[in-house]
Design a protein around this motif. Sequence first.
Motif, PDB file in Angstrom:
ATOM      1  N   LYS A  12       1.900   0.649   0.418  1.00  0.00           N
ATOM      2  CA  LYS A  12       1.253  -0.426  -0.345  1.00  0.00           C
ATOM      3  C   LYS A  12       1.843  -0.493  -1.741  1.00  0.00           C
ATOM      4  O   LYS A  12       2.207   0.530  -2.326  1.00  0.00           O
ATOM      5  CB  LYS A  12      -0.244  -0.159  -0.457  1.00  0.00           C
ATOM      6  CG  LYS A  12      -1.019  -0.355   0.826  1.00  0.00           C
ATOM      7  CD  LYS A  12      -2.531  -0.274   0.544  1.00  0.00           C
ATOM      8  CE  LYS A  12      -3.320  -0.498   1.799  1.00  0.00           C
ATOM      9  NZ  LYS A  12      -3.478   0.693   2.606  1.00  0.00           N
ATOM     10  N   GLU A  14       1.195  -1.911  -5.758  1.00  0.00           N
ATOM     11  CA  GLU A  14       0.137  -2.225  -6.714  1.00  0.00           C
ATOM     12  C   GLU A  14       0.629  -3.347  -7.624  1.00  0.00           C
ATOM     13  O   GLU A  14       1.794  -3.379  -8.010  1.00  0.00           O
ATOM     14  CB  GLU A  14      -0.157  -0.972  -7.540  1.00  0.00           C
ATOM     15  CG  GLU A  14      -1.328  -1.099  -8.477  1.00  0.00           C
ATOM     16  CD  GLU A  14      -1.603   0.196  -9.220  1.00  0.00           C
ATOM     17  OE1 GLU A  14      -1.861   0.122 -10.424  1.00  0.00           O
ATOM     18  OE2 GLU A  14      -1.557   1.267  -8.589  1.00  0.00           O
ATOM     19  N   GLY A  15      -0.269  -4.257  -7.979  1.00  0.00           N
ATOM     20  CA  GLY A  15       0.097  -5.395  -8.820  1.00  0.00           C
ATOM     21  C   GLY A  15       0.467  -6.579  -7.961  1.00  0.00           C
ATOM     22  O   GLY A  15       0.465  -6.500  -6.737  1.00  0.00           O
ATOM     23  N   SER A  16       0.783  -7.702  -8.610  1.00  0.00           N
ATOM     24  CA  SER A  16       1.187  -8.865  -7.823  1.00  0.00           C
ATOM     25  C   SER A  16       2.581  -9.293  -8.243  1.00  0.00           C
ATOM     26  O   SER A  16       2.914  -9.362  -9.423  1.00  0.00           O
ATOM     27  CB  SER A  16       0.187 -10.013  -7.985  1.00  0.00           C
ATOM     28  OG  SER A  16       0.114 -10.414  -9.334  1.00  0.00           O
ATOM     29  N   LYS A 115       3.696  -2.530 -12.736  1.00  0.00           N
ATOM     30  CA  LYS A 115       2.439  -3.228 -12.463  1.00  0.00           C
ATOM     31  C   LYS A 115       2.582  -4.731 -12.663  1.00  0.00           C
ATOM     32  O   LYS A 115       2.101  -5.528 -11.851  1.00  0.00           O
ATOM     33  CB  LYS A 115       1.327  -2.664 -13.345  1.00  0.00           C
ATOM     34  CG  LYS A 115       0.958  -1.236 -12.969  1.00  0.00           C
ATOM     35  CD  LYS A 115       0.017  -0.595 -13.973  1.00  0.00           C
ATOM     36  CE  LYS A 115      -0.232   0.860 -13.631  1.00  0.00           C
ATOM     37  NZ  LYS A 115      -0.917   1.575 -14.720  1.00  0.00           N
ATOM     38  N   GLY A 118       4.549  -6.085  -9.763  1.00  0.00           N
ATOM     39  CA  GLY A 118       4.018  -5.774  -8.434  1.00  0.00           C
ATOM     40  C   GLY A 118       4.881  -4.840  -7.616  1.00  0.00           C
ATOM     41  O   GLY A 118       4.883  -4.919  -6.391  1.00  0.00           O
ATOM     42  N   ALA A 122       1.786   2.339  -4.400  1.00  0.00           N
ATOM     43  CA  ALA A 122       0.413   2.826  -4.520  1.00  0.00           C
ATOM     44  C   ALA A 122       0.125   4.004  -3.590  1.00  0.00           C
ATOM     45  O   ALA A 122      -0.825   4.740  -3.814  1.00  0.00           O
ATOM     46  CB  ALA A 122      -0.568   1.685  -4.235  1.00  0.00           C
ATOM     47  N   ASP A 123       0.930   4.162  -2.554  1.00  0.00           N
ATOM     48  CA  ASP A 123       0.711   5.264  -1.612  1.00  0.00           C
ATOM     49  C   ASP A 123       2.023   5.670  -0.963  1.00  0.00           C
ATOM     50  O   ASP A 123       3.083   5.154  -1.312  1.00  0.00           O
ATOM     51  CB  ASP A 123      -0.359   4.900  -0.569  1.00  0.00           C
ATOM     52  CG  ASP A 123       0.045   3.748   0.351  1.00  0.00           C
ATOM     53  OD1 ASP A 123       1.205   3.282   0.289  1.00  0.00           O
ATOM     54  OD2 ASP A 123      -0.802   3.307   1.147  1.00  0.00           O
TER      55      ASP A 123
END
Length: 166
Positions: A12, A14-16, A115, A118, A122-123
Amino acid sequence: MSNVTFKGGAVKLEGSVPNVGAKAPEVELVAKDLSSVKIGGAKGKYQIINVVPSLDTGVCAMQTRKFNEKAASLSNAEVYVVSLDLPFAQGRFCSTEGIEKVTALSDFRGAKFAKAYGVLLADGPLAGLTTRAVFIVDPSGNIAYKEIVAEITTEPNYDAALAAIK
């Protein structure tokens, strides 16, 4: 949301991710001499933002070398490599590899770039690093091209990225 894998396993972000045509977020990063450098936004020339998980890996090093070679002929573009590597390690890498056409920038102070664009993982095994990506920002500060590389262990499409520069 981009579908990204690391060695086949889904990860995943994080952010867009900003879309093509959107304003490129302006973010302050750290150069190898610890000075602040802003990228994104309007600069009056193209910005090639080459994003890698770490310059200490083979694919990231290759990606940076290829952009260094291809950038040599571009007079209307600044070329950056962004990672969460420390500025000292980036400086050593660029010296050792003879990287002179690419400015190495570290996002280690809060992962603000990761961030805003994007691209923060995240993992997964590389959580906390950036995924592999390329953004081209046009002279007026808009995203002209983006590629979030689907499989982190593979190189981006250099020709498609460079074709966005006119």
